[in-house]
Design a protein around this motif. Structure first.
Motif, PDB file in Angstrom:
ATOM      1  N   UNK A   1       4.051  -6.011  -3.622  1.00 23.63           N
ATOM      2  CA  UNK A   1       4.123  -4.865  -4.533  1.00 23.63           C
ATOM      3  C   UNK A   1       3.605  -3.624  -3.824  1.00 23.63           C
ATOM      4  N   UNK A   2       4.390  -2.546  -3.886  1.00 26.22           N
ATOM      5  CA  UNK A   2       3.964  -1.246  -3.351  1.00 26.22           C
ATOM      6  C   UNK A   2       4.351  -0.182  -4.381  1.00 26.22           C
ATOM      7  N   UNK A   3       3.480   0.791  -4.558  1.00 24.24           N
ATOM      8  CA  UNK A   3       3.770   1.879  -5.495  1.00 24.24           C
ATOM      9  C   UNK A   3       2.978   3.114  -5.113  1.00 24.24           C
ATOM     10  N   UNK A   4       3.592   4.288  -5.307  1.00 23.32           N
ATOM     11  CA  UNK A   4       2.954   5.573  -5.048  1.00 23.32           C
ATOM     12  C   UNK A   4       2.406   6.135  -6.358  1.00 23.32           C
ATOM     13  N   UNK A   5       1.338   6.926  -6.254  1.00 21.76           N
ATOM     14  CA  UNK A   5       0.876   7.650  -7.441  1.00 21.76           C
ATOM     15  C   UNK A   5       1.715   8.912  -7.619  1.00 21.76           C
ATOM     16  N   UNK A   6       1.718   9.541  -8.795  1.00 19.50           N
ATOM     17  CA  UNK A   6       2.618  10.684  -9.048  1.00 19.50           C
ATOM     18  C   UNK A   6       2.416  11.869  -8.111  1.00 19.50           C
ATOM     19  N   UNK A   7       1.216  12.059  -7.561  1.00 17.41           N
ATOM     20  CA  UNK A   7       0.977  13.195  -6.664  1.00 17.41           C
ATOM     21  C   UNK A   7       1.222  12.857  -5.204  1.00 17.41           C
ATOM     22  N   UNK A   8       1.635  11.626  -4.915  1.00 17.14           N
ATOM     23  CA  UNK A   8       1.893  11.155  -3.547  1.00 17.14           C
ATOM     24  C   UNK A   8       0.660  11.340  -2.668  1.00 17.14           C
ATOM     25  N   UNK A   9      -0.505  11.044  -3.224  1.00 19.35           N
ATOM     26  CA  UNK A   9      -1.742  11.064  -2.452  1.00 19.35           C
ATOM     27  C   UNK A   9      -2.305   9.665  -2.238  1.00 19.35           C
ATOM     28  N   UNK A  10      -1.804   8.694  -3.025  1.00 14.23           N
ATOM     29  CA  UNK A  10      -2.284   7.312  -2.923  1.00 14.23           C
ATOM     30  C   UNK A  10      -1.077   6.378  -2.863  1.00 14.23           C
ATOM     31  N   UNK A  11      -1.142   5.423  -1.958  1.00 13.61           N
ATOM     32  CA  UNK A  11      -0.165   4.337  -1.900  1.00 13.61           C
ATOM     33  C   UNK A  11      -0.912   3.044  -2.169  1.00 13.61           C
ATOM     34  N   UNK A  12      -0.518   2.330  -3.220  1.00  9.59           N
ATOM     35  CA  UNK A  12      -1.140   1.050  -3.551  1.00  9.59           C
ATOM     36  C   UNK A  12      -0.264  -0.075  -3.017  1.00  9.59           C
ATOM     37  N   UNK A  13      -0.879  -0.981  -2.260  1.00 11.73           N
ATOM     38  CA  UNK A  13      -0.173  -2.148  -1.701  1.00 11.73           C
ATOM     39  C   UNK A  13      -0.923  -3.395  -2.146  1.00 11.73           C
ATOM     40  N   UNK A  14      -0.184  -4.456  -2.439  1.00 11.04           N
ATOM     41  CA  UNK A  14      -0.814  -5.671  -2.951  1.00 11.04           C
ATOM     42  C   UNK A  14       0.002  -6.890  -2.560  1.00 11.04           C
ATOM     43  N   UNK A  15      -0.677  -8.036  -2.617  1.00  7.57           N
ATOM     44  CA  UNK A  15      -0.042  -9.329  -2.383  1.00  7.57           C
ATOM     45  C   UNK A  15      -0.483 -10.273  -3.492  1.00  7.57           C
ATOM     46  N   UNK A  16       0.462 -11.009  -4.058  1.00  5.79           N
ATOM     47  CA  UNK A  16       0.142 -11.943  -5.129  1.00  5.79           C
ATOM     48  C   UNK A  16      -0.186 -13.340  -4.607  1.00  5.79           C
ATOM     49  N   UNK A  17      -0.312 -13.484  -3.288  1.00  2.00           N
ATOM     50  CA  UNK A  17      -0.527 -14.809  -2.707  1.00  2.00           C
ATOM     51  C   UNK A  17      -1.985 -15.099  -2.386  1.00  2.00           C
TER      52      UNK A  17
ATOM     53  N   UNK B   1     -16.537  -5.008  -2.582  1.00  2.00           N
ATOM     54  CA  UNK B   1     -16.814  -6.041  -1.589  1.00  2.00           C
ATOM     55  C   UNK B   1     -17.635  -7.172  -2.215  1.00  2.00           C
ATOM     56  N   UNK B   2     -17.224  -8.414  -1.938  1.00  2.00           N
ATOM     57  CA  UNK B   2     -17.918  -9.620  -2.385  1.00  2.00           C
ATOM     58  C   UNK B   2     -18.069  -9.685  -3.912  1.00  2.00           C
ATOM     59  N   UNK B   3     -17.080  -9.190  -4.603  1.00  2.00           N
ATOM     60  CA  UNK B   3     -17.086  -9.281  -6.056  1.00  2.00           C
ATOM     61  C   UNK B   3     -15.676  -9.590  -6.522  1.00  2.00           C
ATOM     62  N   UNK B   4     -15.480 -10.785  -7.042  1.00  2.00           N
ATOM     63  CA  UNK B   4     -14.147 -11.210  -7.452  1.00  2.00           C
ATOM     64  C   UNK B   4     -13.823 -10.593  -8.806  1.00  2.00           C
ATOM     65  N   UNK B   5     -12.795  -9.779  -8.813  1.00  2.00           N
ATOM     66  CA  UNK B   5     -12.455  -9.047 -10.033  1.00  2.00           C
ATOM     67  C   UNK B   5     -10.961  -9.040 -10.309  1.00  2.00           C
ATOM     68  N   UNK B   6     -10.158  -8.886  -9.255  1.00  2.00           N
ATOM     69  CA  UNK B   6      -8.719  -8.696  -9.433  1.00  2.00           C
ATOM     70  C   UNK B   6      -7.979 -10.020  -9.472  1.00  2.00           C
ATOM     71  N   UNK B   7      -8.391 -10.980  -8.688  1.00  2.00           N
ATOM     72  CA  UNK B   7      -7.686 -12.253  -8.516  1.00  2.00           C
ATOM     73  C   UNK B   7      -6.292 -11.985  -7.933  1.00  2.00           C
ATOM     74  N   UNK B   8      -5.247 -12.635  -8.457  1.00  2.00           N
ATOM     75  CA  UNK B   8      -3.903 -12.471  -7.886  1.00  2.00           C
ATOM     76  C   UNK B   8      -3.186 -11.314  -8.580  1.00  2.00           C
ATOM     77  N   UNK B   9      -2.942 -10.250  -7.839  1.00  2.00           N
ATOM     78  CA  UNK B   9      -2.295  -9.058  -8.409  1.00  2.00           C
ATOM     79  C   UNK B   9      -0.796  -9.293  -8.544  1.00  2.00           C
ATOM     80  N   UNK B  10      -0.288  -9.078  -9.755  1.00  2.00           N
ATOM     81  CA  UNK B  10       1.129  -9.285 -10.025  1.00  2.00           C
ATOM     82  C   UNK B  10       1.904  -7.972 -10.130  1.00  2.00           C
ATOM     83  N   UNK B  11       1.292  -6.938 -10.672  1.00  2.00           N
ATOM     84  CA  UNK B  11       1.970  -5.654 -10.877  1.00  2.00           C
ATOM     85  C   UNK B  11       0.914  -4.556 -10.885  1.00  2.00           C
ATOM     86  N   UNK B  12       1.327  -3.333 -10.509  1.00  2.00           N
ATOM     87  CA  UNK B  12       0.422  -2.188 -10.462  1.00  2.00           C
ATOM     88  C   UNK B  12       1.156  -0.949 -10.965  1.00  2.00           C
ATOM     89  N   UNK B  13       0.372  -0.005 -11.522  1.00  2.00           N
ATOM     90  CA  UNK B  13       0.979   1.253 -11.954  1.00  2.00           C
ATOM     91  C   UNK B  13      -0.105   2.318 -12.106  1.00  2.00           C
TER      92      UNK B  13
END
Length: 549
Positions: free
Chosen positions: A471-487, A509-521
């Motif tokens: 999964x890859x997505x840009x924010x509306x101002x094109x200042x951030x690119x979010x990249x993720x893996x669901x594996x 760091x060292x804090x489990x919060x997201x787990x497996x990312x499936x979608x971002x926005x």
């Protein structure tokens, strides 16, 4: 005078003497007159010379005034009035200061004020013009037939077969408020006016405070700084209703402060985003239809949802509250319909089929317009912001660029180092293209290079993922690119676009919060960022750099 009777008549000598005396008196009188004339002549000459000098001085003054600049003339008119057309005496009188008005002057002044009031009244009458004609039918209440198939859902009882337009409008407003969970902020005009007045008052207070102190008034830059991203972790967006299984989609509404979630539990839910409680608006359940992907329409009035193992897909109309099944699209021979994209202008819907087929549908009628095909199998597609082109990413690592109008392939290039393509995204300003591959590398290209070269060099190869970039997505101002893996767990990275560096404080760091990312926005103005995970939660983060939703 005649001599008296009997008196002796004067002689010649006496008459001569009398004439002499008269002549002497006349001469004396003439001399006296000449003397007076001689005494008055210098004074007259002096007066004439003075008058001539005054006339010459006035002529020189007028000549000098004619040579003055426009700014000087305007200044003189502001001080003295129309100084070019008045006499010197009047100018001196103006300089002497204000004088008491006589009775006649006061009467003329009062007459002038009454005239100005009459002019103002006349102007007001001109501004408030009456309509040229009035239609009597407009004033009469028009009744609406509620038994029509488009309006029968708004009937509360059989007695409401006919409603007036005002009542129908009120009923539609109530339906909209129920769907949105209340009156949205953008539709509440009274609160908007109050907020504007309070904002102006606070701004004035800040200005007063600013003038009462000294210090460094250099403000921060509006562009997003690199290094550390200021953010706050909020309650999950779907806090009031977690999904029972994997949450496959999270998306913010294009205009309202609402987020939509969908997952394998066959439900689509809408929540109002406030960052504190995130109340649930409503949920719909699609029986025997595990959702593969869901997406808002561009106008935000519909939700399109595809299933994991179905040919059909559903369209949920939020305004009417109806769920419309699209059983089959004529001309599309696919076993499953899963992945799709909606064009930014709201005109097209692109279905990704098997064996490299791309089916372009009309968003309005959901009918097939045309079919395109890439070499091999197509794994992901993306529209450009102007909806004129389509980037399709094949499993072999090739990117095809299509023209939407002619449905022809304009160009093809190879993603550098890609063995298998996984995901693709185009920035909102149409400047960048991000391609994620199975190796975990996300290549960032500029669109100009992609349209010209067959083997373009990426401006940045992001290698922070060790598993497939899904999964890859840009924010509306094109200042951030979010990249993720669901594996793998916590495999989400936020990239600062101008510097092409990763923010070091996300994920924690060292804090489990997201787990497996499936979608971002990202929200429409980048104020919030959400990640859907395999635990059924839509994690919500407040990006403090952006002030709006």
């Amino acid at each position: 005078m005649r001599p008296a009777a009997g008196a002796p008549r004067p002689g010649p000598a006496a008459a001569q003497r009398r004439r002499r005396k008269e002549a002497a008196a006349k001469m004396k009188k003439a001399k006296k007159t000449n003397k007076i004339v001689k005494q008055l002549r210098p004074r007259a000459e002096a007066a004439e010379e003075a008058a001539a000098g005054e006339a010459a001085r006035r002529a020189r003054h007028l000549k000098a005034l004619s040579r003055t600049s426009g700014a000087e003339r305007e200044l003189e008119e502001l001080v003295f009035g129309d100084s070019l057309n008045v006499e010197e005496g009047e100018l001196l009188q103006r300089l002497a200061g204000p004088q008491r008005l006589s009775a006649a002057g006061r009467e003329s002044l009062q007459r002038g004020s009454s005239d100005s009031e009459a002019e103002n009244e006349a102007k007001g009458k001109l501004l408030s013009k009456k309509p040229a004609w009035v239609d009597e039918d407009d004033e009469a209440e028009e009744n609406v037939d509620m038994t029509h198939r488009y309006r029968k859902d708004f009937m509360k009882s059989d007695a409401e077969k006919i409603l007036t337009k005002k009542k129908l409008k009120r009923r539609l407003e109530e339906q909209f408020q129920r769907a949105m969970g209340g009156v949205p902020a953008w539709a509440d005009l009274e609160n908007r006016k109050k907020s504007k007045t309070t904002a102006s008052d606070s701004d004035s207070d800040e200005d007063d405070d600013l003038l009462c102190r000294t210090g460094n008034f250099i403000s921060n830059s509006e562009s997003l700084p690199r290094g550390i991203l200021k953010m706050r972790t909020c309650l999950p967006a779907n806090q009031e209703r977690f999904a029972d299984g994997k949450l496959v989609t999270v998306q913010f509404h294009p205009s309202a402060q609402v987020v939509m979630t969908a997952g394998h539990d066959r439900s689509v839910s809408l929540f109002q985003v406030d960052g504190i409680r995130n109340p649930r608006i409503q949920s719909i359940y699609l029986e025997s239809f595990p959702i593969y992907k869901a997406c808002f329409s561009v106008d935000g009035e519909q939700v399109i949802a595809t299933g994991t193992h179905h040919k059909m897909f559903f369209v949920y109309d939020m305004m009417s509250g109806s769920i419309i099944p699209i059983q089959k699209v004529r001309g599309v021979e696919e076993r499953f319909l899963r992945n799709f994209e909606v064009s930014p202008d709201g005109s097209f819907m692109l279905l990704t089929g098997t064996s490299g087929y791309l089916h372009l549908l009309s968003m309005k009628t959901k009918e097939l317009i045309s079919t395109m095909k890439v070499n091999g199998r197509c794994t992901a597609s993306a529209f450009t912001p102007d909806s004129s082109k389509i980037y399709s990413y094949s499993k072999e690592g090739e990117v095809f660029i299509w023209d939407v109008r002619s449905r022809k392939c304009l160009h093809k290039f190879e993603d550098e180092g890609s063995l298998e393509g996984k995901c693709i995204a185009v920035s909102k300003n149409n400047q960048y293209v991000a391609c994620g591959s199975a190796s975990g590398v996300v290549n960032l290209y500029t669109t100009d290079v992609c349209l010209k070269e067959n083997h373009p060099k990426p401006v940045k190869a992001i290698m922070n993922l060790v598993t497939s970039a899904t999964c890859v997505t840009f924010n509306p101002t094109t200042e951030i690119l979010a990249v993720a893996s669901r594996e793998t767990d916590e495999a989400v990275k936020l990239v600062h676009i101008p510097s092409y560096t990763v923010f070091s404080n996300f994920p924690v760091f060292r804090r489990k919060q997201i787990y497996l990312a499936q979608s971002m926005d990202f929200s429409p103005r980048s104020g919030f960022f959400s990640v859907a995970n395999n635990k059924g939660k839509a994690l919500l983060f407040r990006l403090k750099h952006y002030s709006d939703f």
